[in-house]
Design an enzyme around this catalytic site. Structure first.
Site, PDB file in Angstrom:
ATOM      1  N   TYR A 239      94.031  78.880 -40.066  1.00  0.00           N
ATOM      2  CA  TYR A 239      93.657  79.037 -41.470  1.00  0.00           C
ATOM      3  C   TYR A 239      92.627  80.135 -41.576  1.00  0.00           C
ATOM      4  O   TYR A 239      91.434  79.908 -41.482  1.00  0.00           O
ATOM      5  CB  TYR A 239      93.121  77.716 -42.042  1.00  0.00           C
ATOM      6  CG  TYR A 239      92.828  77.815 -43.523  1.00  0.00           C
ATOM      7  CD1 TYR A 239      93.837  78.202 -44.408  1.00  0.00           C
ATOM      8  CD2 TYR A 239      91.572  77.561 -44.034  1.00  0.00           C
ATOM      9  CE1 TYR A 239      93.594  78.332 -45.761  1.00  0.00           C
ATOM     10  CE2 TYR A 239      91.315  77.680 -45.396  1.00  0.00           C
ATOM     11  CZ  TYR A 239      92.331  78.069 -46.245  1.00  0.00           C
ATOM     12  OH  TYR A 239      92.082  78.202 -47.594  1.00  0.00           O
TER      13      TYR A 239
ATOM     14  N   TYR B 273     101.240  81.817 -49.235  1.00  0.00           N
ATOM     15  CA  TYR B 273      99.955  81.148 -49.020  1.00  0.00           C
ATOM     16  C   TYR B 273     100.224  79.648 -48.910  1.00  0.00           C
ATOM     17  O   TYR B 273     100.728  79.022 -49.844  1.00  0.00           O
ATOM     18  CB  TYR B 273      98.999  81.431 -50.178  1.00  0.00           C
ATOM     19  CG  TYR B 273      97.599  80.949 -49.899  1.00  0.00           C
ATOM     20  CD1 TYR B 273      96.704  81.750 -49.197  1.00  0.00           C
ATOM     21  CD2 TYR B 273      97.180  79.694 -50.307  1.00  0.00           C
ATOM     22  CE1 TYR B 273      95.425  81.312 -48.926  1.00  0.00           C
ATOM     23  CE2 TYR B 273      95.898  79.246 -50.030  1.00  0.00           C
ATOM     24  CZ  TYR B 273      95.025  80.062 -49.341  1.00  0.00           C
ATOM     25  OH  TYR B 273      93.760  79.630 -49.070  1.00  0.00           O
TER      26      TYR B 273
END
Lengths: 145, 245
Positions: free
Chosen positions: B197, B147
């Site tokens: 994103y 992440y």
């Protein structure tokens, strides 16, 4: 005076932290201490995160404080801070109370004058509306010593 | 809030700005091979990186993930049903998600986590449980999708998930290990920093592609892929995927 010009950035006390802000209004920086396990924690919360006791007391913060970490913000996430750029955000630690850190600002600091480990002196900023904020100055700053 | 942790990490372990730049450049390089990536044809050099504006020291523009629109989906089913599907299935070897007891309240634990945990992403216990569930170790991981909300947090994730010791992630990335062709290629579609994103779900989808042999930055014979959820907030999550072959 205030580190940020916009008074809308004032805290809005709630059930968990109204006693904290009430103490601040009397120029007392306090942290919560669990009545059962004696652990000191921050920010204020209604249940001890260590032993789940609801017995919440208060102790006076130590006066000796240092810079644990800091950043200079160059990008405004909100219009109200645009005129303050660049501004600093500082994690303050209290060497005699290692379980607690406080997020604040160091007033009158320049981007080159702030370092991890710097000694700090707390100052109260009255921003109106009955709210006083604990902010800090570099203790070694000759302007203030 | 992240910048405060990275500033302390840099002070404690000697991380330099170039180490975070290496994450940004490596992921942009991966995106350059991925036609779906938002930053597919946008070259990023070290000079461009250092010329970019400061957001919150030490984070510059290219240290921060994008704001982008996108959508991802994953289909989870039993191994038995998966056998009848047209796509090659990927095995969920282990998945876990929970909050860590000493992390504290809110993002970054309100900066009151214990000293030894401050300069971490708060995922080390979760990582230990994940490897134990799968019966695997970091050495078994062929490719990883971390992440990547901010470059520096990928360095901390490399440590939390056991690919290097605490404080050694800067050396690990300086040696080129995270590049395509390196010891541990990461975020091979470009990640949240350079693909899009989509809150990290795109990293999970890329993990599936790697194990199907369909990545645009394919790691040869990839059999195990680590995919991690957001760090520096509790609770978090992670999964180990297997090629099932």
């Amino acid at each position: 005076m205030s580190y940020f010009e916009d008074r809308d950035l004032a805290p809005d006390p709630n059930d968990d932290d109204e006693a904290y802000w009430a103490n601040c209004a009397q120029r007392r920086l306090t942290f919560q201490q669990c009545g059962a396990c004696k652990t000191v924690t921050h920010p204020p919360i209604s249940v001890c995160p260590h032993c789940q006791s609801l017995d919440r007391g208060w102790i006076e913060a130590p006066t000796e404080a240092t810079v644990f970490s800091f950043t200079w913000i160059h990008s405004a996430a909100h219009d109200s801070v645009t005129r303050s750029l660049p501004y600093n955000v500082v994690v303050v630690e209290f060497p005699s109370l290692p379980s607690v850190r406080l997020i604040s600002n160091v007033v009158d600091a320049e981007p080159t004058s702030l370092h991890i480990g710097d000694a700090l002196t707390m100052v109260w900023e009255d921003i109106g509306g009955g709210i006083l904020l604990p902010r800090f100055r570099l203790a070694a700053d000759s302007k203030w010593s | 809030m992240i910048s405060l942790v990275l500033q302390r990490y840099a002070w404690q372990y000697g991380m330099e700005a170039g180490d975070m730049a290496e994450i940004a450049l490596a992921l942009r390089d991966n995106a350059s091979r991925n036609p779906r990536a938002v930053m597919h044809d946008r070259l990023l050099t070290l000079e461009t990186y250092f010329a970019s504006r400061m957001i919150a020291e030490p984070l510059r523009l290219y240290d921060c993930c994008m704001e982008s629109d996108g959508a991802c989906a994953v289909l989870v089913t039993s191994a038995e049903r998966a056998r009848d599907l047209a796509c090659r299935p990927v095995q969920v070897l282990a998945a876990t998600g929970y909050g860590e007891a000493d992390w504290g309240v809110g993002p970054m634990g309100s900066h009151n986590m214990p000293l030894g945990r401050y300069t971490t992403g708060g995922q080390s216990e979760l990582a230990r449980e994940l490897y134990a569930l799968a019966g695997l170790s970091p050495a078994d991981v062929d490719v990883a999708q971390f992440y990547d909300h901010f470059t520096g947090m990928v360095l901390l994730a490399l440590e939390d998930f056991g690919f290097c010791k605490i404080g050694e992630a800067p050396d690990f990335v300086r040696a080129g290990n995270i590049r395509w062709g390196g010891k541990l290629p990461i975020n091979t579609a470009g990640g949240c920093l350079s693909e899009a994103y989509v809150h990290g779900l795109n990293n999970l989808v890329e993990g599936v592609r790697q194990l199907r042999g369909e990545s645009t930055s394919q790691v040869p014979n990839a059999r195990v892929c680590l995919v991690t959820g957001g760090s520096a907030i509790s609770p978090s999550s992670a999964a180990l995927l297997g090629s099932g072959a």
